[in-house]
Design an enzyme around this catalytic site. Structure first.
Site, PDB file in Angstrom:
ATOM      1  N   ASP A 181      -1.918  -1.346  -3.754  1.00 55.23           N
ATOM      2  CA  ASP A 181      -2.266  -0.614  -4.969  1.00 55.23           C
ATOM      3  C   ASP A 181      -1.195  -0.828  -6.029  1.00 55.23           C
ATOM      4  O   ASP A 181      -0.148  -1.428  -5.774  1.00 55.23           O
ATOM      5  CB  ASP A 181      -2.479   0.878  -4.648  1.00 55.23           C
ATOM      6  CG  ASP A 181      -1.399   1.442  -3.733  1.00 55.23           C
ATOM      7  OD1 ASP A 181      -0.218   1.109  -3.966  1.00 55.23           O
ATOM      8  OD2 ASP A 181      -1.728   2.190  -2.787  1.00 55.23           O
ATOM      9  N   GLU A 241      -8.510 -21.571 -15.166  1.00 58.15           N
ATOM     10  CA  GLU A 241      -8.873 -22.168 -13.875  1.00 58.15           C
ATOM     11  C   GLU A 241     -10.025 -23.131 -14.130  1.00 58.15           C
ATOM     12  O   GLU A 241     -11.155 -22.696 -14.361  1.00 58.15           O
ATOM     13  CB  GLU A 241      -9.306 -21.095 -12.885  1.00 58.15           C
ATOM     14  CG  GLU A 241      -9.658 -21.685 -11.534  1.00 58.15           C
ATOM     15  CD  GLU A 241     -10.585 -20.817 -10.693  1.00 58.15           C
ATOM     16  OE1 GLU A 241     -10.520 -20.927  -9.472  1.00 58.15           O
ATOM     17  OE2 GLU A 241     -11.382 -20.048 -11.269  1.00 58.15           O
ATOM     18  N   ASP A 266      -6.156 -11.205 -14.823  1.00 59.57           N
ATOM     19  CA  ASP A 266      -7.189 -12.170 -14.472  1.00 59.57           C
ATOM     20  C   ASP A 266      -8.464 -11.732 -15.197  1.00 59.57           C
ATOM     21  O   ASP A 266      -8.943 -10.620 -14.986  1.00 59.57           O
ATOM     22  CB  ASP A 266      -7.400 -12.072 -12.946  1.00 59.57           C
ATOM     23  CG  ASP A 266      -7.846 -13.359 -12.321  1.00 59.57           C
ATOM     24  OD1 ASP A 266      -8.658 -14.037 -12.939  1.00 59.57           O
ATOM     25  OD2 ASP A 266      -7.381 -13.662 -11.202  1.00 59.57           O
ATOM     26  N   ASP A 286      -4.248   3.790   2.678  1.00 63.70           N
ATOM     27  CA  ASP A 286      -5.665   3.440   2.884  1.00 63.70           C
ATOM     28  C   ASP A 286      -5.833   1.995   3.374  1.00 63.70           C
ATOM     29  O   ASP A 286      -6.948   1.508   3.491  1.00 63.70           O
ATOM     30  CB  ASP A 286      -6.492   3.688   1.617  1.00 63.70           C
ATOM     31  CG  ASP A 286      -6.106   2.748   0.473  1.00 63.70           C
ATOM     32  OD1 ASP A 286      -5.152   1.965   0.627  1.00 63.70           O
ATOM     33  OD2 ASP A 286      -6.773   2.805  -0.584  1.00 63.70           O
ATOM     34  N   HIS A 329      -5.204 -17.585  -3.984  1.00 63.55           N
ATOM     35  CA  HIS A 329      -6.023 -16.718  -3.136  1.00 63.55           C
ATOM     36  C   HIS A 329      -7.310 -17.387  -2.657  1.00 63.55           C
ATOM     37  O   HIS A 329      -8.108 -16.740  -1.972  1.00 63.55           O
ATOM     38  CB  HIS A 329      -6.362 -15.452  -3.929  1.00 63.55           C
ATOM     39  CG  HIS A 329      -7.176 -15.762  -5.147  1.00 63.55           C
ATOM     40  ND1 HIS A 329      -6.637 -16.406  -6.251  1.00 63.55           N
ATOM     41  CD2 HIS A 329      -8.482 -15.577  -5.425  1.00 63.55           C
ATOM     42  CE1 HIS A 329      -7.581 -16.591  -7.144  1.00 63.55           C
ATOM     43  NE2 HIS A 329      -8.720 -16.096  -6.673  1.00 63.55           N
ATOM     44  N   ASP A 330      -7.547 -18.622  -3.056  1.00 67.18           N
ATOM     45  CA  ASP A 330      -8.758 -19.328  -2.617  1.00 67.18           C
ATOM     46  C   ASP A 330      -8.454 -20.446  -1.628  1.00 67.18           C
ATOM     47  O   ASP A 330      -9.394 -21.070  -1.104  1.00 67.18           O
ATOM     48  CB  ASP A 330      -9.461 -19.979  -3.829  1.00 67.18           C
ATOM     49  CG  ASP A 330     -10.034 -18.962  -4.794  1.00 67.18           C
ATOM     50  OD1 ASP A 330     -10.465 -17.887  -4.347  1.00 67.18           O
ATOM     51  OD2 ASP A 330     -10.044 -19.250  -6.009  1.00 67.18           O
ATOM     52  N   ASN A 387      -0.671   4.531  -0.375  1.00 71.59           N
ATOM     53  CA  ASN A 387      -1.405   5.756  -0.015  1.00 71.59           C
ATOM     54  C   ASN A 387      -2.030   5.695   1.375  1.00 71.59           C
ATOM     55  O   ASN A 387      -2.841   6.537   1.735  1.00 71.59           O
ATOM     56  CB  ASN A 387      -2.461   6.107  -1.073  1.00 71.59           C
ATOM     57  CG  ASN A 387      -3.531   5.029  -1.179  1.00 71.59           C
ATOM     58  OD1 ASN A 387      -3.491   4.042  -0.438  1.00 71.59           O
ATOM     59  ND2 ASN A 387      -4.473   5.217  -2.080  1.00 71.59           N
ATOM     60  N   ASP A 423     -10.740 -17.029 -15.222  1.00 71.64           N
ATOM     61  CA  ASP A 423     -11.483 -17.463 -14.047  1.00 71.64           C
ATOM     62  C   ASP A 423     -12.594 -18.437 -14.473  1.00 71.64           C
ATOM     63  O   ASP A 423     -13.364 -18.128 -15.399  1.00 71.64           O
ATOM     64  CB  ASP A 423     -12.094 -16.210 -13.398  1.00 71.64           C
ATOM     65  CG  ASP A 423     -12.703 -16.462 -12.042  1.00 71.64           C
ATOM     66  OD1 ASP A 423     -11.934 -16.643 -11.088  1.00 71.64           O
ATOM     67  OD2 ASP A 423     -13.950 -16.475 -11.938  1.00 71.64           O
ATOM     68  N   ASP A 464       0.851  -1.193   0.000  1.00 70.62           N
ATOM     69  CA  ASP A 464       0.000   0.000   0.000  1.00 70.62           C
ATOM     70  C   ASP A 464       0.886   1.241   0.000  1.00 70.62           C
ATOM     71  O   ASP A 464       1.775   1.364   0.841  1.00 70.62           O
ATOM     72  CB  ASP A 464      -0.888  -0.042   1.261  1.00 70.62           C
ATOM     73  CG  ASP A 464      -1.716   1.212   1.434  1.00 70.62           C
ATOM     74  OD1 ASP A 464      -1.989   1.885   0.418  1.00 70.62           O
ATOM     75  OD2 ASP A 464      -2.092   1.515   2.582  1.00 70.62           O
TER      76      ASP A 464
HETATM   77  C1  NOJ Z   1     -12.580 -18.360  -8.845  1.00 74.90           C
HETATM   78  C2  NOJ Z   1     -11.749 -17.330  -8.161  1.00 74.90           C
HETATM   79  O1  NOJ Z   1     -10.452 -17.815  -7.990  1.00 74.90           O
HETATM   80  C3  NOJ Z   1     -12.443 -17.004  -6.871  1.00 74.90           C
HETATM   81  O2  NOJ Z   1     -11.658 -16.162  -6.060  1.00 74.90           O
HETATM   82  C4  NOJ Z   1     -13.772 -16.374  -7.181  1.00 74.90           C
HETATM   83  O3  NOJ Z   1     -14.473 -16.160  -5.979  1.00 74.90           O
HETATM   84  C5  NOJ Z   1     -14.606 -17.257  -8.106  1.00 74.90           C
HETATM   85  N1  NOJ Z   1     -13.842 -17.797  -9.179  1.00 74.90           N
HETATM   86  C6  NOJ Z   1     -15.736 -16.482  -8.702  1.00 74.90           C
HETATM   87  O4  NOJ Z   1     -15.234 -15.553  -9.630  1.00 74.90           O
END
Ligand code: NOJ
Length: 538
Positions: free
Chosen positions: A31, A266, A100, A27, A326-327, A25, A202, A23
């Site tokens: 960014d 994905e 993405d 917040d 990230h999931d 700035n 995605d 970051d």
């Molecule tokens: C897969 C993404 O990796 C995930 O983070 C997202 O919530 C779902 N697709 C819906 O876009």
């Protein structure tokens, strides 16, 4: 096998979750200028490309995966000028940029949907998947949303339901509408013209649903993780429809009009078969195979996952394993014991010495652990709130990057959007840069070796055993360059039987037991607990 270097096939890709990287700035949210300020770090790490999770304008119901404008940059991340600067400055350092693209659904705040829901006569109404209520009233069919509940949401203004396979704020688009189809394909051209090098698609195999919207049959018994209606159905009609292959070929044809553009998909569900089906000649360059993320910490399941995947791939297809993103819970959270990183060195060596395109999720190179999620009211990720306590959502793996020992780990001068991990005073980039034995320096060594050795970045892969109990051992070979990789998954000293092994033929390229010479007697090589050993044929 092609012998020329190809950046996406031979390189390594680093995933940045922009709101958590740096970051500038104050917040509390990362960014684009923050990413630009860390390009030297990324280049020094030795990766070849960066995949940015979405930076488009978004109301953030799904933290950027609900896109309100495919051609813009959300002001919270910076401006289009910042994005262009990022591309230029990344390219100056030899780093490619991958965006993405979330093209299964838009945000419900996208102007297309805001118009579409007004009336059935609007130009964009058919951009989405609408249906009349079912015969008894209620949803048109039994489809379930991946994020819980029915996949249909009623729109009273027009007495129709719209489909959403994720949150109701993420209406699925109708790829069969020719105008929408062309609009979305144009998004690829738009970003290619800006100099973007590739795309992560995605949930691309959800784009098409069966046109007649039939009910899905029940799945008995349900599939894991069991707690959703979605897990209780066979998904015959809501994804993986044949039209997908045509649109992937169209996407590929667009990418091929630009030099060396790349697309990785994905797949959903997350298995090797789907990855192989779509990452074939004329379609995607690669598709993620998530099977590693289901492997317990044992050599045998990892080896089986690799053998299975390799047996499905045609000679011109390229593997792509996932350890974290990230999931998912971070590899450190899944595998490490306490603050000990020795297993993470084994995991890093596996990812970076297999035949594949490795993706490193930001922070995994310093062994970041997930932040603990204790109370439902602290959760920001909506699915964490809905499925608590069975699933606590994805906040854990999305916490700020730990740069140094300063307050908030040097990530922000403000209040971070998610808490910084309590271990950041000791586990951070600055501390690991100063420690020659750190995980970060181990990653850097691996990345440098992978780049220097054709065997490691584009060689063949041959296991040296039929099955592995504790130690995974394989050869990588390209032309005259031959490497042997031995990974001890066990916390005990273990012996590896290597019949035709003559120690003087091999040099140590990398070992986690720096000062220990090869311990080889009568056909048996001994490895320390969790030792990583990479040898080069002299
Ligand atoms: C897969 C993404 O990796 C995930 O983070 C997202 O919530 C779902 N697709 C819906 O876009």
């Amino acid at each position: 096998m092609q012998s020329n270097t190809l950046w996406w096939r031979d390189g390594v890709i680093y995933q940045i979750y922009p709101r958590s990287f740096m970051d500038t700035n104050g917040d509390g949210m990362g960014d684009l200028p923050g990413i630009i300020s860390k390009l030297d770090y990324i280049a020094d790490l030795g990766v070849d490309a960066v995949w940015l999770s979405p930076v488009y304008p978004s109301p953030d119901v799904d933290f950027g995966y609900d896109v309100a404008d495919y051609r813009g940059i959300d002001p919270k991340f910076g401006s289009m000028q910042d994005f262009e600067t990022l591309i230029t400055q990344a390219h100056q350092r030899g780093i490619r940029i991958i965006l993405d693209l979330v093209l299964n659904h838009t945000s419900d705040q996208h102007p297309w949907f805001l118009e579409a829901r007004q009336s059935t006569d609007t130009p964009t109404h058919d951009y989405y998947l609408w249906a009349e209520p079912g015969p008894k009233g209620g949803p048109p069919n039994n489809w379930a949303a991946i994020f819980g509940g029915s996949a249909w949401e009623y729109e009273p203004a027009i007495n129709q339901y719209y489909l959403h396979l994720f949150y109701k704020e993420q209406p699925d688009v109708n790829w069969r509408n020719p105008t929408l189809h062309d609009e979305l394909l144009d998004v690829f051209r738009y970003w290619c013209e800006k100099g973007v090098d590739g795309f992560r698609l995605d949930v691309f195999n959800l784009y098409y649903k069966h046109a007649d919207l039939p009910d899905n049959p029940p799945q008995v018994p349900p599939t894991p993780p069991f707690f959703r209606k979605f897990d209780q159905q066979q998904h015959l009609y809501d994804y993986d429809q044949p039209e997908m292959l045509t649109v992937l070929a169209e996407i590929r044809a667009i990418l091929d009009q630009y030099p060396e553009r790349f697309a990785v998909g994905e797949t959903f569900p997350e298995n090797a078969e789907s990855a192989v089906k779509y990452s074939t000649s004329g379609l995607l360059h690669e598709a993620f195979n998530f099977e590693f993320t289901h492997c317990p910490w044992l050599a045998r399941p990892f080896m089986a996952a690799v053998q299975r995947y390799e047996s499905l791939l045609a000679p011109d297809q390229h593997p792509c394993y996932v350890l974290g993103n990230h999931d998912l819970a971070r590899p450190a959270t899944r595998y490490a014991k306490g603050e000990d990183d020795s297993r993470l060195k084994v995991a890093a060596a596996l990812l970076l010495t297999l035949r594949d395109t490795p993706f490193i999720y930001y922070g995994d190179e310093i062994g970041q652990r997930d932040i603990p999620i204790r109370k439902k009211e602290d959760i920001l990720d909506p699915i964490g709130k809905s499925f608590f306590p069975f699933f606590k959502g994805r906040d854990g793996c999305r916490a700020p990057m730990q740069w140094n020992a300063a307050p908030q780990a040097g990530f922000t001068t403000g209040t971070p959007w998610l808490p910084v991990h309590a271990n950041s005073a000791t586990r951070n980039v600055a501390a690991q840069q100063a420690d020659p034995d750190s995980l970060l320096n181990f990653y850097k060594q691996l990345l440098a070796l992978r780049k220097a050795h054709p065997a490691l970045h584009r060689g063949s892969l041959t296991f040296l055993q039929d099955s592995a109990k504790f130690i995974l051992t394989y050869l990588r070979a390209a032309e005259n360059d031959i490497c042997l990789v031995a990974l001890n998954f066990s916390s005990y000293e273990r012996e590896l039987i290597l019949d035709n092994f003559i120690p003087r033929d091999w040099n140590v390229l990398l070992s986690t037991e720096k000062n220990l010479p090869l311990r080889f007697t009568e056909g048996v090589l001994t490895l320390k607990p969790n030792q990583v050993l990479i040898l080069h044929h002299a």
